[in-house]
Design an enzyme around this catalytic site. Structure first.
Site, PDB file in Angstrom:
ATOM      1  N   HIS A   1      -8.169  -4.656  -1.163  1.00 50.47           N
ATOM      2  CA  HIS A   1      -6.867  -4.008  -1.023  1.00 50.47           C
ATOM      3  C   HIS A   1      -5.865  -4.851  -0.233  1.00 50.47           C
ATOM      4  O   HIS A   1      -4.726  -5.042  -0.652  1.00 50.47           O
ATOM      5  CB  HIS A   1      -7.067  -2.655  -0.324  1.00 50.47           C
TER       6      HIS A   1
ATOM      7  N   ASP B   1      -9.919  -3.407  -5.492  1.00 53.06           N
ATOM      8  CA  ASP B   1      -9.242  -2.555  -4.507  1.00 53.06           C
ATOM      9  C   ASP B   1      -9.872  -1.162  -4.518  1.00 53.06           C
ATOM     10  O   ASP B   1      -9.859  -0.484  -5.546  1.00 53.06           O
ATOM     11  CB  ASP B   1      -7.750  -2.464  -4.865  1.00 53.06           C
TER      12      ASP B   1
ATOM     13  N   SER C   1       0.830  -1.199   0.000  1.00 50.90           N
ATOM     14  CA  SER C   1       0.000   0.000   0.000  1.00 50.90           C
ATOM     15  C   SER C   1       0.877   1.268   0.000  1.00 50.90           C
ATOM     16  O   SER C   1       1.741   1.418  -0.838  1.00 50.90           O
ATOM     17  CB  SER C   1      -0.961  -0.050   1.198  1.00 50.90           C
TER      18      SER C   1
END
Length: 322
Positions: free
Chosen positions: A286, A256, A135
């Protein structure tokens, strides 16, 4: 009456006992940098004196290395890798204002100083070495790569990296402009809309409960300077994808809602790397390893294991800087 939150994501088992049950030895300490102290962890295989290589991991926004993120670290360790992770500045147990990322170059350089310290140390200096970012940790990892010597890292690994912000998550330019008129006074204010990111990241409801119970997770609104800087650095990375030459794997779920799947697709299309791999997972959210049902997470981990094992076999230590 609300039940007390267990001290660890696995419950009440003493940490050493838990890590031993997973086949790893865990140590943690603080590392002094010019920008403050950062909290660091190492995960070493219990049952093998030699390791295949080293992996240096960075977690996502608002998270830390000490809760469910460890599941990624432990997985790589059981495959025979020495894993090192650091709480980013402003996160977890590291120094800095909570979740303030007003200078991402500094945030990246701070973690990189620890990773290099380990990477160049006697037991590991001749082993293949990989940077891993999840991320927003992927954004920090890419900056670390740009701050490194050309062949310093054998390869890069990204899980749902943040290089492109989804439209509904983008900070309002008007809002940023108005706060900017306050001459930096508002930079640290926790005043931006947060769009309930956690719910968009985690598919498995039981895992969502565990992640939400992390006592070190940042739950306040995003800070003005953080959103300004993330928007700036995302654009910078997009403009410089072609400078990526190292072997890499990037993985993303098609559903996501936190980081655009085009983050991974654009990196794959535009990077100059001769060895590049992209995996897209249909319908996954995600958080591919901590947040998906186990059968989905296992698919992602299998792909990561195959990729890293193959690169160790392919490149050995020839990417190592003397």
């Amino acid at each position: 009456m609300q039940s007390e939150t267990p001290p660890n994501f696995w419950g009440y088992m003493p940490p050493e006992e838990y890590y031993t049950s997973q086949g790893v030895r865990n140590t943690h300490s603080y590392f002094e940098t010019p920008n403050g102290k950062i909290f660091t962890q190492s995960f070493l295989p219990l049952d093998r004196p030699d390791v295949k290589g080293t992996v240096y991991m960075s977690h996502g926004y608002g998270s830390d290395t000490g809760w469910l993120f460890q599941k990624i670290c432990i997985s790589f360790t059981t495959w025979g890798y020495a894993v090192f992770a650091a709480d980013l500045l402003g996160h977890g147990r590291s120094d800095g204002l909570r979740c303030y990322l007003g200078d991402m170059e500094k945030v990246a350089a701070t973690s990189l100083s620890y990773f290099r310290h380990v990477r160049r140390s006697e037991p590991y200096k001749d082993l293949p070495a990989f940077l891993f970012g999840e991320s927003m940790g992927g954004l920090a990892t890419m900056l670390m790569y740009f701050q490194s010597e050309p062949d310093e890292w054998t390869g890069l690994m990204f899980s749902a990296p943040l290089f492109v912000i989804p439209e509904n998550m983008k900070p309002s330019k008007v809002r940023l402009f108005l706060y900017g008129m306050l001459f930096g006074i508002a930079d640290t204010w926790a005043a931006m809309p947060d769009n309930k990111m956690v719910g968009k990241a985690i598919k498995d409801p039981e895992k969502l409960k565990i992640i939400a119970s992390n006592p070190r997770r940042y739950t306040g609104p995003p800070r003005v300077g953080t959103m300004r800087e993330i928007a700036r650095v995302c654009q910078y990375i997009q403009d410089n994808f072609s400078k990526v030459k190292a072997p890499f794997l990037t993985v993303h779920g098609t559903a996501d809602g936190v980081t655009c799947p085009t983050s991974s697709q654009l990196l794959y299309e535009k990077a100059s790397s001769a060895d590049k791999s992209l995996k897209m997972y249909d319908g996954m959210y995600h958080s591919l390893i901590q947040g998906e049902p186990d059968e989905n997470a296992d698919i992602v981990l299998k792909d990561m294991r195959e990729w890293i094992d193959e690169r160790v076999e392919r490149y050995g230590s020839k990417h190592i800087t003397p």
